[in-house]
Scaffold this motif. Structure first.
Motif, PDB file in Angstrom:
ATOM      1  N   ASN A 340       0.808  -1.225   0.000  1.00  0.00           N
ATOM      2  CA  ASN A 340       0.000   0.000   0.000  1.00  0.00           C
ATOM      3  C   ASN A 340       0.844   1.280   0.000  1.00  0.00           C
ATOM      4  N   GLN A 341       2.037   1.175  -0.562  1.00  0.00           N
ATOM      5  CA  GLN A 341       2.910   2.337  -0.706  1.00  0.00           C
ATOM      6  C   GLN A 341       3.372   2.440  -2.167  1.00  0.00           C
ATOM      7  N   PHE A 342       3.199   3.624  -2.710  1.00  0.00           N
ATOM      8  CA  PHE A 342       3.710   3.891  -4.055  1.00  0.00           C
ATOM      9  C   PHE A 342       5.050   4.598  -3.896  1.00  0.00           C
ATOM     10  N   LYS A 343       6.121   4.026  -4.470  1.00  0.00           N
ATOM     11  CA  LYS A 343       7.462   4.526  -4.228  1.00  0.00           C
ATOM     12  C   LYS A 343       8.140   4.965  -5.526  1.00  0.00           C
ATOM     13  N   VAL A 344       8.842   6.067  -5.420  1.00  0.00           N
ATOM     14  CA  VAL A 344       9.641   6.580  -6.537  1.00  0.00           C
ATOM     15  C   VAL A 344      11.066   6.789  -6.041  1.00  0.00           C
TER      16      VAL A 344
END
Length: 353
Positions: A340-344
């Protein structure tokens, strides 16, 4: 210097160069034919009769046979017409030698033969000059071809650079409406509510627009200015989300001379707010900017639901294209989803002011 002046300069230079060459040929004939002879008057007068046929034959090769056949890669025709030319020119050379002997007879003295070279050697001397002229013509043509090739290459590169600049400007123009759309929506919401925070939002938006108008068209801006721009944007979003936002922005700004392309990081921040999902009523965003010796590392992550973010969004698509144009694979961009984490993760080389 206008075109007429440049033409006159080239013409004068050409006349001087050609005249100098033929004067050199004349002295070659006098030395070649009179080596060992004391009758210089005869030799000097006789050499004058060899110049017209040599000049005519030389220019015929230089300005007709070479450009029309050899430079055009018509090698068989060049060989054929060159053979014809040498055969026909042989008779003109013999005629020139005979005329030279007849009209130079008045300069003979007690020497039995003022000329130290026989007729075959005289013909050989003339053809030797013709071979030199052909060689010079080939060298000049090769030099001009090289210059033309370099010029075409430079024009091509300039055109490519111009297209890249136009494409980059187009991508920036796409980013601006996206950013303004989100911000104006916030302002519109406060205006409908007649919120007391509306003037504050307008003031912060004014600061962001000032940055866009006066900084974004530069190739590079100071990192601290970019960070301040992100902080202003976050301030606007904090007003909109109020207690529903938990954001942690950590940045290394100890070095004041670091340059980066303008509005390079903001699209990731925008997407974090646009696509981020509140979990238990809270939108969680984590931003980190770290500097090492040669690189800037930017990390952004936001709360989300699985498969919520589409990588084909305007912001991410544009930033990928822009990164490619700016750094040409000399960068690292990782986009992932994890629990549930969108990472860049972005790593780019840095420049000093």
């Amino acid at each position: 210097m206008n075109k007429t002046q440049r033409f006159l300069v080239k013409l004068v230079f050409k006349i001087i160069a050609h005249s100098s060459f033929w004067i050199g040929v004349y002295f070659f004939f006098t030395f070649y034919l009179g080596y060992g002879s004391s009758n210089t008057d005869y030799i000097n007068h006789f050499a004058k009769f060899l110049l017209p046929v040599t000049i005519g034959l030389g220019y015929f090769f230089l300005y007709f046979l070479l450009p029309k056949y050899l430079y055009s890669k018509k090698y068989l025709l060049f060989l054929l017409y060159s053979t014809y030319t040498f055969i026909i020119s042989f008779f003109f050379i013999i005629l020139s030698i005979l005329y030279g002997m007849v009209f130079s007879h008045q300069f003979t003295n007690d020497e039995p033969s003022p000329l130290t070279k026989t007729v075959p050697y005289i013909v050989f001397g003339i053809y030797f000059i013709i071979v030199i002229i052909i060689a010079i013509g080939l060298i000049i043509n090769n030099y001009k071809s090289t210059l033309k090739s370099e010029d075409l290459k430079n024009k091509f590169l300039a055109t490519q650079l111009q297209l890249k600049e136009q494409e980059l400007k187009y991508l920036k123009m796409q980013i601006h409406p996206h950013f303004l759309f989100n911000t104006l929506n916030t302002l519109y919401g406060f205006a409908l509510k007649k919120s007391d925070k509306t003037p504050e939002v307008i003031l912060k938006l004014s600061g962001l627009l000032d940055y866009i108008l006066y900084q974004v068209n530069k190739p590079n801006v100071l990192l601290e200015d970019e960070i301040q721009h992100i902080k202003n944007y976050i301030s606007l979003e904090k007003i909109r989300f109020q207690d529903n936002l938990m954001i942690d922005f950590n940045y290394d700004n100890n070095r004041k001379d670091i340059l980066i392309p303008p509005m390079l990081l903001l699209p990731f921040v925008e997407n974090a707010f646009k696509h981020g999902i509140q979990i238990n009523g809270i939108l969680s965003i984590q931003l980190n900017i770290v500097l090492d010796t040669e690189n800037l590392i930017f990390e952004c992550q936001n709360s989300m639901k699985s498969n919520q973010v589409k990588n084909g969004g305007i912001g991410l698509t544009n930033i990928k294209e822009r990164l490619q144009m700016l750094f040409n694979n000399n960068y690292k961009l990782l986009i992932s989803e994890d629990q549930n984490q969108f990472k860049v993760y972005l790593k780019i080389p840095i420049k000093n002011e």
